[in-house]
Design an enzyme around this catalytic site. Sequence first.
Site, PDB file in Angstrom:
ATOM      1  N   HIS A 257       0.730  -1.276  -0.068  1.00  0.00           N
ATOM      2  CA  HIS A 257      -0.007  -0.005  -0.070  1.00  0.00           C
ATOM      3  C   HIS A 257       0.850   1.273  -0.061  1.00  0.00           C
ATOM      4  O   HIS A 257       0.332   2.287   0.203  1.00  0.00           O
ATOM      5  CB  HIS A 257      -1.089  -0.192   1.097  1.00  0.00           C
TER       6      HIS A 257
ATOM      7  N   SER B 245      -7.065  -7.447   9.897  1.00  0.00           N
ATOM      8  CA  SER B 245      -8.437  -7.938   9.887  1.00  0.00           C
ATOM      9  C   SER B 245      -8.962  -8.518   8.639  1.00  0.00           C
ATOM     10  O   SER B 245      -9.964  -9.427   8.766  1.00  0.00           O
ATOM     11  CB  SER B 245      -9.415  -6.379  10.038  1.00  0.00           C
TER      12      SER B 245
ATOM     13  N   GLU C  47      -7.174 -10.875  18.294  1.00  0.00           N
ATOM     14  CA  GLU C  47      -8.391 -11.829  18.545  1.00  0.00           C
ATOM     15  C   GLU C  47      -8.668 -12.481  17.256  1.00  0.00           C
ATOM     16  O   GLU C  47      -8.165 -12.078  16.169  1.00  0.00           O
ATOM     17  CB  GLU C  47      -9.547 -10.920  18.706  1.00  0.00           C
TER      18      GLU C  47
ATOM     19  N   ALA D  88       0.626  -8.105  19.732  1.00  0.00           N
ATOM     20  CA  ALA D  88       1.928  -8.461  18.797  1.00  0.00           C
ATOM     21  C   ALA D  88       3.255  -8.426  19.324  1.00  0.00           C
ATOM     22  O   ALA D  88       4.353  -9.012  19.070  1.00  0.00           O
ATOM     23  CB  ALA D  88       1.690  -7.792  17.449  1.00  0.00           C
TER      24      ALA D  88
HETATM   25  P1  NAD Z   1      -7.358  -3.158  10.098  1.00  0.00           P
HETATM   26  O1  NAD Z   1      -7.121  -1.981  10.869  1.00  0.00           O
HETATM   27  O2  NAD Z   1      -8.410  -3.454   9.234  1.00  0.00           O
HETATM   28  O3  NAD Z   1      -6.995  -4.357  11.015  1.00  0.00           O
HETATM   29  C1  NAD Z   1      -6.041  -4.357  12.136  1.00  0.00           C
HETATM   30  C2  NAD Z   1      -6.043  -6.028  12.983  1.00  0.00           C
HETATM   31  O4  NAD Z   1      -5.290  -5.845  13.741  1.00  0.00           O
HETATM   32  C3  NAD Z   1      -7.283  -6.122  13.492  1.00  0.00           C
HETATM   33  O5  NAD Z   1      -7.840  -7.437  12.948  1.00  0.00           O
HETATM   34  C4  NAD Z   1      -7.032  -6.317  15.115  1.00  0.00           C
HETATM   35  O6  NAD Z   1      -7.669  -7.259  15.720  1.00  0.00           O
HETATM   36  C5  NAD Z   1      -5.849  -6.528  15.103  1.00  0.00           C
HETATM   37  N1  NAD Z   1      -4.541  -5.955  16.229  1.00  0.00           N
HETATM   38  C6  NAD Z   1      -5.126  -4.684  16.927  1.00  0.00           C
HETATM   39  N2  NAD Z   1      -4.171  -4.429  17.899  1.00  0.00           N
HETATM   40  C7  NAD Z   1      -3.084  -5.646  17.651  1.00  0.00           C
HETATM   41  C8  NAD Z   1      -2.166  -5.847  18.669  1.00  0.00           C
HETATM   42  N3  NAD Z   1      -1.711  -5.127  19.516  1.00  0.00           N
HETATM   43  N4  NAD Z   1      -1.587  -7.076  18.161  1.00  0.00           N
HETATM   44  C9  NAD Z   1      -1.865  -7.840  17.301  1.00  0.00           C
HETATM   45  N5  NAD Z   1      -3.110  -7.632  16.391  1.00  0.00           N
HETATM   46  C10 NAD Z   1      -3.741  -6.388  16.624  1.00  0.00           C
HETATM   47  O7  NAD Z   1      -5.908  -3.285   9.447  1.00  0.00           O
HETATM   48  P2  NAD Z   1      -5.249  -3.854   7.995  1.00  0.00           P
HETATM   49  O8  NAD Z   1      -5.899  -5.298   8.243  1.00  0.00           O
HETATM   50  O9  NAD Z   1      -3.894  -3.678   7.904  1.00  0.00           O
HETATM   51  O10 NAD Z   1      -6.107  -3.582   6.882  1.00  0.00           O
HETATM   52  C11 NAD Z   1      -6.538  -1.725   6.755  1.00  0.00           C
HETATM   53  C12 NAD Z   1      -5.638  -0.885   6.142  1.00  0.00           C
HETATM   54  O11 NAD Z   1      -5.114   0.009   6.917  1.00  0.00           O
HETATM   55  C13 NAD Z   1      -4.238  -1.221   5.058  1.00  0.00           C
HETATM   56  O12 NAD Z   1      -4.636  -0.788   4.003  1.00  0.00           O
HETATM   57  C14 NAD Z   1      -3.199  -0.388   5.908  1.00  0.00           C
HETATM   58  O13 NAD Z   1      -2.294   0.126   4.768  1.00  0.00           O
HETATM   59  C15 NAD Z   1      -3.857   0.571   6.630  1.00  0.00           C
HETATM   60  N6  NAD Z   1      -3.207   1.231   7.699  1.00  0.00           N
HETATM   61  C16 NAD Z   1      -1.828   1.149   7.945  1.00  0.00           C
HETATM   62  C17 NAD Z   1      -1.221   1.555   9.179  1.00  0.00           C
HETATM   63  C18 NAD Z   1       0.112   1.655   9.279  1.00  0.00           C
HETATM   64  O14 NAD Z   1       0.803   1.800   8.319  1.00  0.00           O
HETATM   65  N7  NAD Z   1       0.421   1.730  10.525  1.00  0.00           N
HETATM   66  C19 NAD Z   1      -2.188   1.882   9.986  1.00  0.00           C
HETATM   67  C20 NAD Z   1      -3.615   2.018   9.921  1.00  0.00           C
HETATM   68  C21 NAD Z   1      -4.150   1.668   8.885  1.00  0.00           C
END
Ligand code: NAD
Length: 237
Positions: free
Chosen positions: A114, A182, A208, A222
């Site tokens: 992404h 997710s 979860e 994590a």
């Molecule tokens: P998502 O937000 O849809 O899902 C996040 C997942 O992480 C969930 O299943 C949740 O249960 C899990 N989670 C939350 N806290 C956690 C922890 N401490 N340890 C382990 N698991 C944990 O994110 P996604 O599936 O990556 O998809 C969404 C989009 O979000 C992607 O396109 C990504 O590019 C973008 N995104 C990126 C960032 C980043 O670069 N840090 C931040 C937010 C969103």
Amino acid sequence: MERTDEMTGPSLVVLTGAGISAESGLGTFRSRDGIWAKYDLYKVATPQAFASDPAMVHDFYNLRRKACLKANPHAGHTALACLQREWRGEFQLITQNVDDLHERAGSENVLHMHGELLRARCHSCGHRWPAPRRMDPKDECPKCFRAATRPDVVWFGEEPYHMDEIYRLTRLAEVFVVIGSSGQVYPAADLADIAMGRGAKTYELNIEPTGGPFISGIYGPASETLPEWVDRLIGAQ
Ligand code: NAD
């Protein structure tokens, strides 16, 4: 993913999502207090949004870039970098994240499907360069000099990067592990299914269960689950 003669372990592909960076202070997207609870995605993360209000889109990504630069990788990121160094088979890390925490923890050759917050791209000629801390609609592309600079991130409705290579690696994976995702954003959400269909063992590490196509999972934050899991994997080689 490069194979050398002394490699003996199965080929391992790891796909990470926003959850791996949550404990570094970068919000996930879909949780109740996630990024999309605060912003309307159609106003900040689509090509249409950029065409109608580039200043608002730059503001959103300037804030996210600032948060990324303030954040630090945690023990989970470091464990993955260690796994890449120690794994005796082919290894590839694919991330949906636009932050650079994997690289700062020592991971190499990460495929950012992404895009990357710390890179800029010209919407007109496609040239890419390191992003300044703050981007502005008036910034000019250093190559074609048009004021058409954008963050080098993939917006909803755009084709993610490296997809040919990602599909190839996914089909070849013998073990496919999804961490902190997710499984709601496509095409990333299809990859575990594709790997499983090709005979890979699929696992998830998440806070979860997501209900995705995994033969088993490890559940918890994590920063705690990853170091233990990596120690076990390396120890069992
Ligand atoms: P998502 O937000 O849809 O899902 C996040 C997942 O992480 C969930 O299943 C949740 O249960 C899990 N989670 C939350 N806290 C956690 C922890 N401490 N340890 C382990 N698991 C944990 O994110 P996604 O599936 O990556 O998809 C969404 C989009 O979000 C992607 O396109 C990504 O590019 C973008 N995104 C990126 C960032 C980043 O670069 N840090 C931040 C937010 C969103």
